[in-house]
Design an enzyme around this catalytic site. Sequence first.
Site, PDB file in Angstrom:
ATOM      1  N   HIS A  95      -7.377  -0.796   5.913  1.00 45.51           N
ATOM      2  CA  HIS A  95      -6.345   0.114   6.424  1.00 45.51           C
ATOM      3  C   HIS A  95      -6.176   1.286   5.454  1.00 45.51           C
ATOM      4  O   HIS A  95      -6.189   2.445   5.847  1.00 45.51           O
ATOM      5  CB  HIS A  95      -5.038  -0.658   6.587  1.00 45.51           C
ATOM      6  CG  HIS A  95      -3.866   0.163   7.018  1.00 45.51           C
ATOM      7  ND1 HIS A  95      -3.787   0.748   8.256  1.00 45.51           N
ATOM      8  CD2 HIS A  95      -2.721   0.485   6.363  1.00 45.51           C
ATOM      9  CE1 HIS A  95      -2.631   1.406   8.358  1.00 45.51           C
ATOM     10  NE2 HIS A  95      -1.974   1.260   7.215  1.00 45.51           N
ATOM     11  N   HIS A 154       4.890  -4.748  11.084  1.00 44.94           N
ATOM     12  CA  HIS A 154       5.230  -4.022  12.311  1.00 44.94           C
ATOM     13  C   HIS A 154       5.362  -4.962  13.489  1.00 44.94           C
ATOM     14  O   HIS A 154       4.670  -5.982  13.582  1.00 44.94           O
ATOM     15  CB  HIS A 154       4.149  -2.976  12.641  1.00 44.94           C
ATOM     16  CG  HIS A 154       4.115  -1.815  11.711  1.00 44.94           C
ATOM     17  ND1 HIS A 154       4.875  -0.682  11.893  1.00 44.94           N
ATOM     18  CD2 HIS A 154       3.393  -1.610  10.588  1.00 44.94           C
ATOM     19  CE1 HIS A 154       4.621   0.181  10.922  1.00 44.94           C
ATOM     20  NE2 HIS A 154       3.723  -0.365  10.109  1.00 44.94           N
ATOM     21  N   ASP A 188      -0.068  -3.919   6.486  1.00 46.83           N
ATOM     22  CA  ASP A 188      -0.709  -3.426   7.704  1.00 46.83           C
ATOM     23  C   ASP A 188      -2.172  -3.850   7.803  1.00 46.83           C
ATOM     24  O   ASP A 188      -2.940  -3.251   8.561  1.00 46.83           O
ATOM     25  CB  ASP A 188      -0.633  -1.898   7.750  1.00 46.83           C
ATOM     26  CG  ASP A 188       0.772  -1.380   7.986  1.00 46.83           C
ATOM     27  OD1 ASP A 188       1.687  -2.204   8.213  1.00 46.83           O
ATOM     28  OD2 ASP A 188       0.963  -0.153   7.939  1.00 46.83           O
ATOM     29  N   ASP A 216       5.983   4.684   5.037  1.00 51.80           N
ATOM     30  CA  ASP A 216       6.855   3.751   5.748  1.00 51.80           C
ATOM     31  C   ASP A 216       6.912   2.389   5.055  1.00 51.80           C
ATOM     32  O   ASP A 216       7.597   1.479   5.522  1.00 51.80           O
ATOM     33  CB  ASP A 216       6.434   3.605   7.216  1.00 51.80           C
ATOM     34  CG  ASP A 216       5.041   3.036   7.393  1.00 51.80           C
ATOM     35  OD1 ASP A 216       4.150   3.377   6.591  1.00 51.80           O
ATOM     36  OD2 ASP A 216       4.833   2.256   8.345  1.00 51.80           O
ATOM     37  N   HIS A 217       6.216   2.278   3.921  1.00 42.63           N
ATOM     38  CA  HIS A 217       6.276   1.065   3.099  1.00 42.63           C
ATOM     39  C   HIS A 217       6.857   1.345   1.704  1.00 42.63           C
ATOM     40  O   HIS A 217       7.187   0.404   0.989  1.00 42.63           O
ATOM     41  CB  HIS A 217       4.884   0.457   2.946  1.00 42.63           C
ATOM     42  CG  HIS A 217       4.315  -0.021   4.240  1.00 42.63           C
ATOM     43  ND1 HIS A 217       4.173  -1.353   4.554  1.00 42.63           N
ATOM     44  CD2 HIS A 217       3.861   0.659   5.325  1.00 42.63           C
ATOM     45  CE1 HIS A 217       3.658  -1.465   5.775  1.00 42.63           C
ATOM     46  NE2 HIS A 217       3.463  -0.267   6.259  1.00 42.63           N
ATOM     47  N   HIS A 277       1.468   3.950   1.917  1.00 39.39           N
ATOM     48  CA  HIS A 277       2.039   4.703   3.041  1.00 39.39           C
ATOM     49  C   HIS A 277       3.562   4.782   2.950  1.00 39.39           C
ATOM     50  O   HIS A 277       4.228   3.821   2.553  1.00 39.39           O
ATOM     51  CB  HIS A 277       1.611   4.090   4.365  1.00 39.39           C
ATOM     52  CG  HIS A 277       0.201   4.407   4.748  1.00 39.39           C
ATOM     53  ND1 HIS A 277      -0.483   3.737   5.727  1.00 39.39           N
ATOM     54  CD2 HIS A 277      -0.662   5.355   4.272  1.00 39.39           C
ATOM     55  CE1 HIS A 277      -1.706   4.243   5.847  1.00 39.39           C
ATOM     56  NE2 HIS A 277      -1.833   5.222   4.970  1.00 39.39           N
ATOM     57  N   HIS A 305       0.848  -1.189   0.000  1.00 43.16           N
ATOM     58  CA  HIS A 305       0.000   0.000   0.000  1.00 43.16           C
ATOM     59  C   HIS A 305       0.884   1.240   0.000  1.00 43.16           C
ATOM     60  O   HIS A 305       2.105   1.142   0.115  1.00 43.16           O
ATOM     61  CB  HIS A 305      -0.978  -0.005   1.176  1.00 43.16           C
ATOM     62  CG  HIS A 305      -0.357   0.071   2.539  1.00 43.16           C
ATOM     63  ND1 HIS A 305       0.425  -0.933   3.063  1.00 43.16           N
ATOM     64  CD2 HIS A 305      -0.409   1.031   3.505  1.00 43.16           C
ATOM     65  CE1 HIS A 305       0.825  -0.603   4.276  1.00 43.16           C
ATOM     66  NE2 HIS A 305       0.341   0.587   4.566  1.00 43.16           N
TER      67      HIS A 305
END
Length: 253
Positions: A110, A165, A127, A56-57, A54, A52
């Site tokens: 999410h 995570h 996530d 942090d990915h 975001h 996805h």
Amino acid sequence: MNVSAIPAFDDNYIWVIDNQHDCIVVDPGQAPGVLEFIAQHQLRLAAILITHHHGDHTGGVRDILAQHECPVYGPENSRFDGITHPVHEGNTVHIDALALEFAVLECPGHTLDHIAFYAQPWLFCGDTLFSAGCGRMFEGQPAQFLASLDKLAALPAETEVYCAHEYTAANLSFANAVEPDNQAIHQHQAWVARKRQHDQMTLPSRLALELEINPFLRTRVNSVKQAAQAHAEHALTSPTDVFASLRAWKDNF
């Protein structure tokens, strides 16, 4: 075949699958650890998989591609513009260098663009599903998110859950609040506490375990429904209502 975790940020894991010659990187939110791993193990980067949009990915993709040319597979409806090979449910991602095929599973909730990659027994679910929990519902709706979790829960019990995570300890604290009499939760809490005491990761999980300890996969279990109703202080008439109550409870736990 090896699956390794590269820690990133405070609690992210970037997953690397390799056969000692070629590798696949999943959700590289940062580049330095990935580049170091590839160099240290003398690997060729065959593909990047994105679950996805975001940051942090996805934040490390461009810096990785500056040194290693490879396709980037990710959701076709993603806001992230670095995807070279957009995919959707029903597609299969073939990585010939590692002789691997990943089924693409759409799992919005999410985020609306969220997908997972499944190559038995591995599930790379970003996530959407965590050990003993699930992601926050930033863009989706409860019915949508629950349908996504139900889809993942229907995979074989031996499926290895590679989420993104290290949230297991905190998620188990919430799971225990929901089901204080669940012995599987207590046993796993003790195991996780020992692992974290030595700064060891608690992943991957196994789907069979998650079906016993994860309240978001247990919305049809009476003890979970009763706890969600007690917290909501009104009757919950469907698994979707139970999920929505649990998610709101966890958001403020």
